[in-house]
Scaffold this motif. Structure first.
Motif, mmCIF file in Angstrom:
data_model
loop_
_atom_site.group_PDB
_atom_site.id
_atom_site.type_symbol
_atom_site.label_atom_id
_atom_site.label_comp_id
_atom_site.label_asym_id
_atom_site.label_seq_id
_atom_site.Cartn_x
_atom_site.Cartn_y
_atom_site.Cartn_z
ATOM 1 N N THR A 234 9.298 12.576 -3.859
ATOM 2 C CA THR A 234 9.028 12.251 -5.260
ATOM 3 C C THR A 234 8.283 10.931 -5.390
ATOM 4 O OG1 THR A 234 10.920 13.511 -6.045
ATOM 5 C CG2 THR A 234 10.141 11.741 -7.494
ATOM 6 N N TYR A 235 8.588 9.967 -4.514
ATOM 7 C CA TYR A 235 7.947 8.654 -4.567
ATOM 8 C C TYR A 235 6.811 8.515 -3.549
ATOM 9 C CZ TYR A 235 11.307 7.236 -7.997
ATOM 10 O OH TYR A 235 12.030 7.150 -9.162
ATOM 11 N N ASN A 236 6.301 9.651 -3.078
ATOM 12 C CA ASN A 236 5.145 9.692 -2.179
ATOM 13 C C ASN A 236 5.341 8.936 -0.867
ATOM 14 O OD1 ASN A 236 3.558 11.344 -3.899
ATOM 15 N ND2 ASN A 236 3.107 9.539 -5.143
ATOM 16 N N VAL A 237 6.574 8.921 -0.378
ATOM 17 C CA VAL A 237 6.836 8.333 0.932
ATOM 18 C C VAL A 237 6.110 9.186 1.973
ATOM 19 C CG1 VAL A 237 8.682 8.026 2.647
ATOM 20 C CG2 VAL A 237 9.001 7.232 0.294
ATOM 21 N N LYS A 238 5.498 8.539 2.936
ATOM 22 C CA LYS A 238 4.695 9.253 3.934
ATOM 23 C C LYS A 238 5.553 10.118 4.844
ATOM 24 C CE LYS A 238 0.579 8.419 6.633
ATOM 25 N NZ LYS A 238 -0.385 7.373 7.009
ATOM 26 N N LYS A 239 6.677 9.569 5.297
ATOM 27 C CA LYS A 239 7.557 10.319 6.183
ATOM 28 C C LYS A 239 8.976 9.794 6.042
ATOM 29 C CE LYS A 239 5.795 12.048 9.702
ATOM 30 N NZ LYS A 239 5.216 12.518 10.957
ATOM 31 N N TYR A 240 9.934 10.716 6.123
ATOM 32 C CA TYR A 240 11.352 10.379 6.095
ATOM 33 C C TYR A 240 11.940 10.771 7.441
ATOM 34 C CZ TYR A 240 16.302 11.621 5.198
ATOM 35 O OH TYR A 240 17.674 11.785 5.281
ATOM 36 N N TYR A 241 12.464 9.781 8.149
ATOM 37 C CA TYR A 241 13.046 10.003 9.471
ATOM 38 C C TYR A 241 14.569 10.089 9.385
ATOM 39 C CZ TYR A 241 8.508 8.485 11.276
ATOM 40 O OH TYR A 241 7.163 8.369 11.559
ATOM 41 N N VAL A 242 15.125 11.066 10.066
ATOM 42 C CA VAL A 242 16.566 11.148 10.272
ATOM 43 C C VAL A 242 16.787 10.695 11.710
ATOM 44 C CG1 VAL A 242 18.587 12.642 10.359
ATOM 45 C CG2 VAL A 242 16.815 13.041 8.630
ATOM 46 N N MET B 250 0.846 -1.175 0.000
ATOM 47 C CA MET B 250 0.000 0.000 0.000
ATOM 48 C C MET B 250 0.889 1.234 0.000
ATOM 49 S SD MET B 250 -2.967 -1.082 -0.065
ATOM 50 C CE MET B 250 -3.941 -2.484 0.243
ATOM 51 N N LEU B 251 0.831 1.980 -1.066
ATOM 52 C CA LEU B 251 1.753 3.088 -1.269
ATOM 53 C C LEU B 251 1.579 4.238 -0.290
ATOM 54 C CD1 LEU B 251 1.896 3.132 -5.142
ATOM 55 C CD2 LEU B 251 3.665 2.414 -3.554
ATOM 56 N N ASP B 252 0.461 4.320 0.384
ATOM 57 C CA ASP B 252 0.268 5.412 1.327
ATOM 58 C C ASP B 252 0.819 5.092 2.718
ATOM 59 O OD1 ASP B 252 -1.646 3.466 1.828
ATOM 60 O OD2 ASP B 252 -3.225 4.910 2.302
ATOM 61 N N LYS B 253 1.559 3.999 2.839
ATOM 62 C CA LYS B 253 2.106 3.603 4.134
ATOM 63 C C LYS B 253 3.581 3.237 4.051
ATOM 64 C CE LYS B 253 -2.239 1.945 6.050
ATOM 65 N NZ LYS B 253 -2.914 0.836 6.726
ATOM 66 N N VAL B 254 4.332 3.898 3.157
ATOM 67 C CA VAL B 254 5.762 3.638 3.023
ATOM 68 C C VAL B 254 6.525 4.754 3.735
ATOM 69 C CG1 VAL B 254 7.695 3.355 1.427
ATOM 70 C CG2 VAL B 254 5.441 2.421 0.833
ATOM 71 N N TYR B 255 7.490 4.349 4.549
ATOM 72 C CA TYR B 255 8.319 5.275 5.316
ATOM 73 C C TYR B 255 9.789 4.984 5.022
ATOM 74 C CZ TYR B 255 4.105 5.930 8.177
ATOM 75 O OH TYR B 255 2.832 6.211 8.609
#
Length: 191
Positions: free
Chosen positions: A40-48, A1-6
């Motif tokens: 760009t790839y619709n990732v929901k959130k990017y964590y550092v 499910m593309l709306d749940k990728v982190y």
């Protein structure tokens, strides 16, 4: 499910050249470029992920400048990309937040330059992302790889980007972009 990728870029714990656990330095380029690829790839959130206060201050200053300061108006695209970035001290904090927001533990995939016992192909990873209703967390390491205890938290290891190359030392920024394209890509976005 593309709306749940982190995605998450891990600075601690990672391995140093000598195999000991270290903390790597946050770089401005990694914050910006991985945010741009993730957005760009619709990732929901990017964590550092870094636990050092001085490194956290760097991340906060970069994000503040581009999402609240002069940079927000100067470059709205950059502001948009950086709006999905969140700072966390530990990978466990990332997992806990995803569990809280999604109400289930994410499937965790990590990247490696080596084949591991739980290695899957990008095609298999894409199948999981598209068909499993659970969220997916993609862990990207810095330094010389992830320690065993972090690997053991993961469900899968993704195959190396260049498994048969005699030189396999991509920047993490490049690896993230390539891996997101292989897992999500245009064909997947059109479905």
């Amino acid at each position: 499910m593309l709306d749940k990728v982190y995605t998450a870029l891990v600075h601690y714990p990672v391995l140093g050249r000598d195999g000991r656990i270290i903390t790597t330095a946050v770089t401005n380029l990694d914050i910006h470029d991985i945010a741009r690829s993730s957005r760009t790839y619709n990732v929901k959130k990017y964590y550092v992920v870094t636990h050092l206060p001085a490194q956290q201050d760097i991340v906060k200053k970069v994000l503040g400048y581009w999402t609240e300061g002069f940079g927000k108006g100067y470059n709205p695209n950059r502001s948009d990309a950086l709006s999905i970035v969140e700072l966390k001290s530990y990978v466990e904090d990332v997992i806990a937040e995803i569990e809280k927001n999604e109400r289930q533990r994410p499937i965790i995939m990590f990247t490696s330059a080596r084949i591991r016992p739980n290695t899957i192909t990008y095609e298999e990873g894409r199948h999981i992302i598209l068909n499993d209703p659970r969220p997916v967390l993609l862990l990207f390491g810095t330094g010389w790889g992830m320690p065993k205890e972090l690997e053991e938290m993961c469900d899968y290891s993704l195959e190396p980007v260049r498994g048969k190359s005699d030189f396999n030392h991509l920047s993490v920024r490049a690896a993230v972009a390539i891996i997101l394209d292989r897992l999500i890509g245009e064909a997947v976005l059109e479905k």
